[in-house]
Design an enzyme around this catalytic site. Sequence first.
Site, mmCIF file in Angstrom:
data_model
loop_
_atom_site.group_PDB
_atom_site.id
_atom_site.type_symbol
_atom_site.label_atom_id
_atom_site.label_comp_id
_atom_site.label_asym_id
_atom_site.label_seq_id
_atom_site.Cartn_x
_atom_site.Cartn_y
_atom_site.Cartn_z
ATOM 1 N N THR A 28 -8.449 8.604 -9.290
ATOM 2 C CA THR A 28 -7.494 9.485 -9.967
ATOM 3 C C THR A 28 -6.093 8.904 -9.839
ATOM 4 O OG1 THR A 28 -8.861 11.421 -9.529
ATOM 5 C CG2 THR A 28 -6.520 11.840 -9.926
ATOM 6 N N SER A 30 -2.381 7.227 -12.038
ATOM 7 C CA SER A 30 -2.014 6.381 -13.175
ATOM 8 C C SER A 30 -2.685 5.009 -13.107
ATOM 9 C CB SER A 30 -0.488 6.238 -13.250
ATOM 10 O OG SER A 30 0.014 5.748 -12.032
ATOM 11 N N ALA A 85 -3.889 4.192 -4.641
ATOM 12 C CA ALA A 85 -3.416 4.668 -3.336
ATOM 13 C C ALA A 85 -1.915 4.891 -3.420
ATOM 14 C CB ALA A 85 -3.723 3.657 -2.242
ATOM 15 N N ASP A 86 -1.418 5.767 -2.549
ATOM 16 C CA ASP A 86 0.032 5.985 -2.468
ATOM 17 C C ASP A 86 0.680 5.002 -1.507
ATOM 18 O OD1 ASP A 86 0.221 8.317 -4.237
ATOM 19 O OD2 ASP A 86 -1.139 9.195 -2.758
ATOM 20 N N LYS A 96 -3.490 8.693 0.526
ATOM 21 C CA LYS A 96 -3.867 9.069 -0.830
ATOM 22 C C LYS A 96 -3.621 10.569 -1.008
ATOM 23 C CE LYS A 96 -7.556 7.671 -2.854
ATOM 24 N NZ LYS A 96 -6.756 7.576 -4.081
ATOM 25 N N GLY A 97 -3.704 11.009 -2.263
ATOM 26 C CA GLY A 97 -3.572 12.442 -2.513
ATOM 27 C C GLY A 97 -2.315 12.825 -3.259
ATOM 28 N N GLY A 98 -1.519 11.818 -3.662
ATOM 29 C CA GLY A 98 -0.327 12.129 -4.451
ATOM 30 C C GLY A 98 -0.684 12.882 -5.724
ATOM 31 N N GLU A 105 -11.770 12.415 -3.774
ATOM 32 C CA GLU A 105 -11.650 10.954 -3.657
ATOM 33 C C GLU A 105 -12.320 10.457 -2.379
ATOM 34 O OE1 GLU A 105 -7.531 10.135 -6.125
ATOM 35 O OE2 GLU A 105 -7.380 10.699 -4.037
ATOM 36 N N LYS A 123 3.252 -0.194 -3.199
ATOM 37 C CA LYS A 123 2.414 0.653 -2.330
ATOM 38 C C LYS A 123 2.131 0.014 -0.962
ATOM 39 C CE LYS A 123 1.908 3.576 -5.734
ATOM 40 N NZ LYS A 123 0.690 3.756 -6.454
HETATM 41 C C1 5RP Z 1 -4.527 10.797 -6.352
HETATM 42 C C2 5RP Z 1 -4.328 9.554 -5.589
HETATM 43 C C3 5RP Z 1 -3.818 8.366 -6.345
HETATM 44 O O1 5RP Z 1 -4.706 7.313 -6.183
HETATM 45 C C4 5RP Z 1 -2.473 8.003 -5.790
HETATM 46 O O2 5RP Z 1 -1.617 9.120 -5.897
HETATM 47 C C5 5RP Z 1 -1.866 6.812 -6.552
HETATM 48 O O3 5RP Z 1 -1.503 7.223 -7.827
HETATM 49 P P1 5RP Z 1 -0.844 6.236 -8.874
HETATM 50 O O4 5RP Z 1 -1.884 5.235 -9.232
HETATM 51 O O5 5RP Z 1 -0.461 7.127 -10.034
HETATM 52 O O6 5RP Z 1 0.350 5.605 -8.240
HETATM 53 O O7 5RP Z 1 -4.559 9.449 -4.416
HETATM 54 O O8 5RP Z 1 -4.901 11.859 -5.514
#
Ligand code: 5RP
Length: 232
Positions: A28, A30, A85-86, A96-98, A105, A123
């Site tokens: 999940t 972008s 990942a964040d 993770k979890g943003g 996940e 990241k």
């Molecule tokens: C979602 C997540 C995403 O993997 C995480 O937030 C990274 O998001 P992005 O690819 O938009 O930077 O953990 O729950």
Amino acid sequence: MAGDNQKQAAARRALDYVEDGMKLGIGTGSTAEEFVKLLAERVAGGLKIVGVPTSERTAVLATKLNVPLSTLDETPHLDLTIDGADELDAKLCLIKGGGGALLREKIVATASDRMIVIADASKVVTTLGAFALPIEVIPFGAVSTIRRAVDVAKACGCTGEIKRRGDSYGEPFFTDSGNYIFDCAFGKIPDPVSLARELNLIAGVVETGLFINIATFALVGTASGVDIIKPV
Ligand code: 5RP
């Protein structure tokens, strides 16, 4: 390469690890969405895979792009999960979890033989914690649960503001599983292994965004290409 191009480059490289017949966990966010779009092109070209999405949001996109989907109940063992990942450190501990999908996940990633993280260079960190750590909490008694989380975090060397996540209307954000998320702005997490273990012992905490010993390796888009990061 700029940030979005780095995400796309990492997502494109991840396709090298996808083989015909695979059962895939699909992440999940972008970066994962870039992967879904590229995967859909391969599927349109004849690649046979089945995907298990980690969120309703990913399921909607994959369905729209005709990527075949299953559920973890129908397909309980997966070959590979690809997810964003964040934050990630050199040991490949992750935050993770943003995007609010950390619980699904983690369930999907741990049902997989391998997890590949796809990310842009921003990241990668020396110490986790600049990104506020999401903790998913059952709504019943959430304030009490989070008070205990504060105590546990302090004992693990972490202090900082902990806020319940809201949506764009100022209402509490609910995860796909109907729980709250609290975002913990610790700044630095000196011992992510202990923090994850101790937080998971609190009644009412469903999961944390700390992914420890789950990722197999990371594909990180950089200004000049894609780096592979393996845990040290
Ligand atoms: C979602 C997540 C995403 O993997 C995480 O937030 C990274 O998001 P992005 O690819 O938009 O930077 O953990 O729950």
